[in-house]
Design a protein around this motif. Structure first.
Motif, PDB file in Angstrom:
ATOM      1  N   GLY A 298      15.191   3.959   4.356  1.00 40.50           N
ATOM      2  CA  GLY A 298      14.519   3.037   3.455  1.00 40.50           C
ATOM      3  C   GLY A 298      13.023   3.265   3.447  1.00 40.50           C
ATOM      4  O   GLY A 298      12.476   3.932   4.334  1.00 40.50           O
ATOM      5  N   VAL A 299      12.344   2.676   2.480  1.00 41.18           N
ATOM      6  CA  VAL A 299      10.916   2.929   2.331  1.00 41.18           C
ATOM      7  C   VAL A 299      10.065   1.954   3.136  1.00 41.18           C
ATOM      8  O   VAL A 299       8.877   2.186   3.331  1.00 41.18           O
ATOM      9  CB  VAL A 299      10.500   2.880   0.844  1.00 41.18           C
ATOM     10  CG1 VAL A 299      10.483   1.437   0.317  1.00 41.18           C
ATOM     11  CG2 VAL A 299       9.128   3.527   0.635  1.00 41.18           C
ATOM     12  N   SER A 300      10.664   0.862   3.632  1.00 41.78           N
ATOM     13  CA  SER A 300       9.805  -0.157   4.231  1.00 41.78           C
ATOM     14  C   SER A 300      10.556  -1.026   5.226  1.00 41.78           C
ATOM     15  O   SER A 300      11.779  -1.185   5.139  1.00 41.78           O
ATOM     16  CB  SER A 300       9.225  -1.045   3.120  1.00 41.78           C
ATOM     17  OG  SER A 300       8.406  -2.063   3.658  1.00 41.78           O
TER      18      SER A 300
ATOM     19  N   GLU B 147       5.721 -11.847   0.430  1.00 42.29           N
ATOM     20  CA  GLU B 147       4.878 -13.026   0.566  1.00 42.29           C
ATOM     21  C   GLU B 147       3.552 -12.660   1.218  1.00 42.29           C
ATOM     22  O   GLU B 147       3.464 -11.693   1.984  1.00 42.29           O
ATOM     23  CB  GLU B 147       5.587 -14.087   1.406  1.00 42.29           C
ATOM     24  CG  GLU B 147       6.874 -14.608   0.793  1.00 42.29           C
ATOM     25  CD  GLU B 147       7.523 -15.680   1.640  1.00 42.29           C
ATOM     26  OE1 GLU B 147       6.823 -16.654   1.997  1.00 42.29           O
ATOM     27  OE2 GLU B 147       8.720 -15.540   1.964  1.00 42.29           O
ATOM     28  N   GLU B 148       2.546 -13.446   0.903  1.00 40.26           N
ATOM     29  CA  GLU B 148       1.216 -13.206   1.447  1.00 40.26           C
ATOM     30  C   GLU B 148       1.255 -13.213   2.971  1.00 40.26           C
ATOM     31  O   GLU B 148       1.887 -14.065   3.586  1.00 40.26           O
ATOM     32  CB  GLU B 148       0.257 -14.279   0.936  1.00 40.26           C
ATOM     33  CG  GLU B 148      -1.203 -13.902   1.039  1.00 40.26           C
ATOM     34  CD  GLU B 148      -2.104 -14.864   0.286  1.00 40.26           C
ATOM     35  OE1 GLU B 148      -3.329 -14.726   0.414  1.00 40.26           O
ATOM     36  OE2 GLU B 148      -1.579 -15.743  -0.428  1.00 40.26           O
ATOM     37  N   ASN B 149       0.580 -12.231   3.571  1.00 34.69           N
ATOM     38  CA  ASN B 149       0.452 -12.062   5.023  1.00 34.69           C
ATOM     39  C   ASN B 149       1.714 -11.544   5.699  1.00 34.69           C
ATOM     40  O   ASN B 149       1.808 -11.570   6.926  1.00 34.69           O
ATOM     41  CB  ASN B 149      -0.038 -13.337   5.709  1.00 34.69           C
ATOM     42  CG  ASN B 149      -1.477 -13.650   5.347  1.00 34.69           C
ATOM     43  OD1 ASN B 149      -2.256 -12.751   5.018  1.00 34.69           O
ATOM     44  ND2 ASN B 149      -1.841 -14.910   5.383  1.00 34.69           N
ATOM     45  N   MET B 150       2.672 -11.076   4.921  1.00 30.00           N
ATOM     46  CA  MET B 150       3.668 -10.176   5.504  1.00 30.00           C
ATOM     47  C   MET B 150       2.959  -8.860   5.824  1.00 30.00           C
ATOM     48  O   MET B 150       1.999  -8.480   5.147  1.00 30.00           O
ATOM     49  CB  MET B 150       4.808  -9.899   4.519  1.00 30.00           C
ATOM     50  CG  MET B 150       5.803 -10.999   4.349  1.00 30.00           C
ATOM     51  SD  MET B 150       7.110 -10.534   3.157  1.00 30.00           S
ATOM     52  CE  MET B 150       8.267 -11.874   3.397  1.00 30.00           C
ATOM     53  N   VAL B 151       3.424  -8.158   6.853  1.00 32.63           N
ATOM     54  CA  VAL B 151       2.904  -6.822   7.146  1.00 32.63           C
ATOM     55  C   VAL B 151       4.095  -5.868   7.155  1.00 32.63           C
ATOM     56  O   VAL B 151       5.049  -6.057   7.911  1.00 32.63           O
ATOM     57  CB  VAL B 151       2.169  -6.773   8.493  1.00 32.63           C
ATOM     58  CG1 VAL B 151       1.594  -5.375   8.733  1.00 32.63           C
ATOM     59  CG2 VAL B 151       1.050  -7.810   8.536  1.00 32.63           C
ATOM     60  N   ILE B 152       4.032  -4.866   6.282  1.00 30.08           N
ATOM     61  CA  ILE B 152       5.166  -3.962   6.111  1.00 30.08           C
ATOM     62  C   ILE B 152       4.684  -2.508   6.166  1.00 30.08           C
ATOM     63  O   ILE B 152       3.499  -2.212   6.025  1.00 30.08           O
ATOM     64  CB  ILE B 152       5.890  -4.203   4.780  1.00 30.08           C
ATOM     65  CG1 ILE B 152       4.968  -3.866   3.592  1.00 30.08           C
ATOM     66  CG2 ILE B 152       6.394  -5.640   4.693  1.00 30.08           C
ATOM     67  CD1 ILE B 152       5.684  -3.849   2.248  1.00 30.08           C
ATOM     68  N   THR B 153       5.637  -1.615   6.376  1.00 25.41           N
ATOM     69  CA  THR B 153       5.357  -0.194   6.267  1.00 25.41           C
ATOM     70  C   THR B 153       5.677   0.276   4.854  1.00 25.41           C
ATOM     71  O   THR B 153       6.486  -0.332   4.150  1.00 25.41           O
ATOM     72  CB  THR B 153       6.199   0.630   7.242  1.00 25.41           C
ATOM     73  OG1 THR B 153       7.593   0.478   6.905  1.00 25.41           O
ATOM     74  CG2 THR B 153       5.971   0.183   8.680  1.00 25.41           C
ATOM     75  N   VAL B 154       5.051   1.366   4.452  1.00 27.91           N
ATOM     76  CA  VAL B 154       5.437   2.093   3.237  1.00 27.91           C
ATOM     77  C   VAL B 154       5.599   3.541   3.670  1.00 27.91           C
ATOM     78  O   VAL B 154       4.618   4.205   4.018  1.00 27.91           O
ATOM     79  CB  VAL B 154       4.387   1.965   2.120  1.00 27.91           C
ATOM     80  CG1 VAL B 154       4.802   2.797   0.908  1.00 27.91           C
ATOM     81  CG2 VAL B 154       4.209   0.500   1.720  1.00 27.91           C
ATOM     82  N   GLU B 155       6.848   4.035   3.691  1.00 24.52           N
ATOM     83  CA  GLU B 155       7.123   5.320   4.340  1.00 24.52           C
ATOM     84  C   GLU B 155       8.163   6.169   3.609  1.00 24.52           C
ATOM     85  O   GLU B 155       9.246   6.414   4.144  1.00 24.52           O
ATOM     86  CB  GLU B 155       7.559   5.097   5.787  1.00 24.52           C
ATOM     87  CG  GLU B 155       8.669   4.053   5.957  1.00 24.52           C
ATOM     88  CD  GLU B 155       9.123   3.926   7.403  1.00 24.52           C
ATOM     89  OE1 GLU B 155       9.420   4.957   8.027  1.00 24.52           O
ATOM     90  OE2 GLU B 155       9.181   2.787   7.890  1.00 24.52           O
ATOM     91  N   PRO B 156       7.857   6.639   2.423  1.00 22.51           N
ATOM     92  CA  PRO B 156       8.778   7.573   1.765  1.00 22.51           C
ATOM     93  C   PRO B 156       8.821   8.894   2.524  1.00 22.51           C
ATOM     94  O   PRO B 156       7.879   9.239   3.255  1.00 22.51           O
ATOM     95  CB  PRO B 156       8.171   7.744   0.376  1.00 22.51           C
ATOM     96  CG  PRO B 156       6.709   7.477   0.581  1.00 22.51           C
ATOM     97  CD  PRO B 156       6.627   6.429   1.645  1.00 22.51           C
ATOM     98  N   GLY B 157       9.890   9.628   2.360  1.00 18.86           N
ATOM     99  CA  GLY B 157      10.001  10.919   3.032  1.00 18.86           C
ATOM    100  C   GLY B 157      10.999  11.821   2.344  1.00 18.86           C
ATOM    101  O   GLY B 157      11.883  11.365   1.609  1.00 18.86           O
TER     102      GLY B 157
END
Length: 536
Positions: free
Chosen positions: A442-444, A462-472
């Motif tokens: 998955g990307v995140s 939602e505001e102040n979530m912290v996520i990755t963005v990781e395509p490959g």
């Protein structure tokens, strides 16, 4: 030499003066840990979610054996730490929805902690103890774990007992095992298959129409054949894996396993949205990790090994005060970079194959998750550059969507759209449905106290979530495409705070564009010229 701590510490006699000096400790320690007010605020936030006449029960993680009489460095249960600040083993935290008792003796939370023991502390480190739990963590009611058995609480009077999955490796004896044994006896809870409960929690929190095949594959591998085939909810999902069934199944999970899954539901809701103190620690963890990746770009040479690069990253982490890494470092060159969770890191020469580095620090409990893919020679080949650019383009498109109100699932849709178009243009695939061959993850994901942190995947960002963005993109040898693409693995991963109108990328200290990676590779590193004597 590693002293035989478990075997001989009890025979050691300490003088009173030595114990006093030891217990005082050093004052030169970090000052930016989460505050006791933060933890108290999180307990209050949990109470607001809890149903009437309920109690939440959280246990510490057990210590785990590394080898014989040596333990792994202890890592606290993130939920125990989140709600209490307590970082030791052998503990239990009780949080009540309503005040218990009356008058000055009333309470709505109790913590049971590991007992102070001067001899043990001389060998294995200082303990907070009851007084520390009161003065440093702010608990009015704190007791030694041995007092739990006699503590006057009737769990059967509560309408709902909200507990996390009980550790299954706490052993038969010892403080934690006794705490759990006592709780089971007092609460008389029905046994629930842990693998099934974990699987159904996964369906409730992370399953989407797009990832259903992977979720079902996980259920088949994680559950025993008997449970997999006999559970009506699982079979309903297996027999008709579509969006309508998913809605139906999630409703049934809540109805049938609601109490058992309540702890996960509440912690997903709370931990998925970061508080200001958490954002400060996450930002620091990600920034220092990014600086480490940038230093590797400067230092890397074709003659280096995977372990050397891992060592540079770890050194920079420690230099900035990180306790360690949030997960086993992944440093994979060439074919190794096509293995998603490659951890051996034992290739001795890089040559000019791409190196994928997925390494993030853990700073005061909060894990970064940063990935860069770099050419050891400092220059990408045309084929490497072409694959890298597709991954970069996908990441750029997803960044634009990292704002409140955007459906989480749409990030994956956009990623697939860009990656598939790029691979079709290069002739590596013919149709978009072939993409999963070269993009299997998955990307995140959410990040925080766990590198794959708790948080909702089924609704909107939602505001102040912290996520990755990781395509490959990963093209192992033997793939059904031109051999010139074989053994090229590229992932670019950044960490993003979701904002009202746009996201904030925390990991910009590590260059992302291939042109900027090459530019940084031309700079001098603090590790250039380092020489070590040869081994005999």
């Amino acid at each position: 030499m590693k002293l035989l701590t478990k075997t001989f510490f009890a025979a050691t006699a300490l003088c009173l003066g030595a114990v006093t000096a030891f217990s005082q400790g050093s004052q030169n320690i970090p000052k930016d840990y989460l505050s006791k007010e933060f933890h108290a605020g999180r307990r209050e936030a949990l109470r607001k979610l809890m149903p009437p006449n309920s109690v939440a029960v959280i246990f510490a993680y057990p210590e785990r054996v590394f080898s014989k009489d040596v333990d792994y460095v202890y890592h606290p249960n993130p939920d125990m730490y989140y709600f209490s600040g307590y970082k030791e083993a052998d503990a239990a935290l009780l949080i009540f929805k309503d005040m218990q008792g009356t008058g000055d003796t009333s309470y709505n939370e109790v913590i049971f902690v590991r007992k102070r023991d001067a001899q043990r502390e001389q060998w294995t480190g200082r303990r907070l103890g009851v007084e520390g739990a009161k003065t440093q963590l702010g608990f009015k009611r704190a007791y030694n774990g041995s007092e739990f058995a006699k503590f006057p609480i009737d769990f059967k009077k509560f309408t709902t007992i909200i507990n996390d999955e009980l550790p299954n490796d706490a052993g038969k004896d010892g403080d934690l095992a006794n705490l759990i044994k006592t709780f089971k006896a007092k609460a008389a809870l029905p046994e629930v298959d842990k693998a099934l409960l974990n699987g159904l929690n996964l369906v409730s929190t992370r399953a989407t129409p797009a990832n259903l095949p992977r979720v079902i594959a996980y259920l088949k591998s994680a559950l025993s054949p008997e449970v997999y085939q006999s559970n009506a909810i699982v079979q309903e999902l297996v027999n008709k894996p579509d969006s309508a069934t998913l809605v139906s199944v999630k409703a049934k999970i809540k109805q049938q396993y609601g109490a058992a899954g309540m702890f996960n539901d509440f912690t997903v809701a709370l931990r998925g949205i970061k508080q200001p103190e958490e954002l400060a620690l996450l930002s620091k963890s990600v920034q220092l990790s990014s600086i480490a990746h940038a230093e590797v770009m400067r230092a890397v040479k074709p003659s280096m090994s995977e372990r050397e690069l891992e060592g540079i990253l770890m050194y920079v982490h420690k230099k900035y005060g990180a306790e360690g890494e949030g997960y086993p470092p992944i440093v994979g060159v060439g074919a190794n970079g096509c293995i998603l969770h490659y951890e051996e890191n034992n290739e001795t020469v890089l040559n000019n194959q791409l190196v994928l580095l997925d390494v993030g620090s853990e700073y005061h409990g909060y894990s970064a998750d940063v990935t860069r893919t770099i050419p050891p020679s400092g220059k990408f080949t045309e084929e490497q550059k072409a694959i890298y650019q597709i991954v970069y383009d996908a990441q750029e498109e997803v960044f634009k969507m990292c704002k409140a109100g955007v459906p989480y699932a749409s990030l994956e849709d956009k990623t697939g759209e860009v990656l598939a178009a790029g691979l079709i243009k290069l002739g590596i695939i013919k149709e978009a449905k072939e993409l999963r061959t070269y993009y299997p993850h998955g990307v995140s994901h959410h990040m925080g106290l766990d590198v794959h942190d708790k948080g909702s995947y089924s609704g909107n960002l939602e505001e102040n979530m912290v996520i990755t963005v990781e395509p490959g993109i990963y093209i192992p040898a033997g793939s059904k495409c031109d051999k010139k693409w074989w053994n090229i693995g590229v992932r670019i991963e950044d960490d993003v705070v979701i904002g009202k109108d746009k996201g904030t990328i925390l990991s910009l200290d590590a260059p992302r564009k291939w042109q900027d990676v090459e530019k940084m590779a031309a700079e001098k590193s603090i590790f250039d010229g380092a020489k070590f004597p040869p081994l005999k």
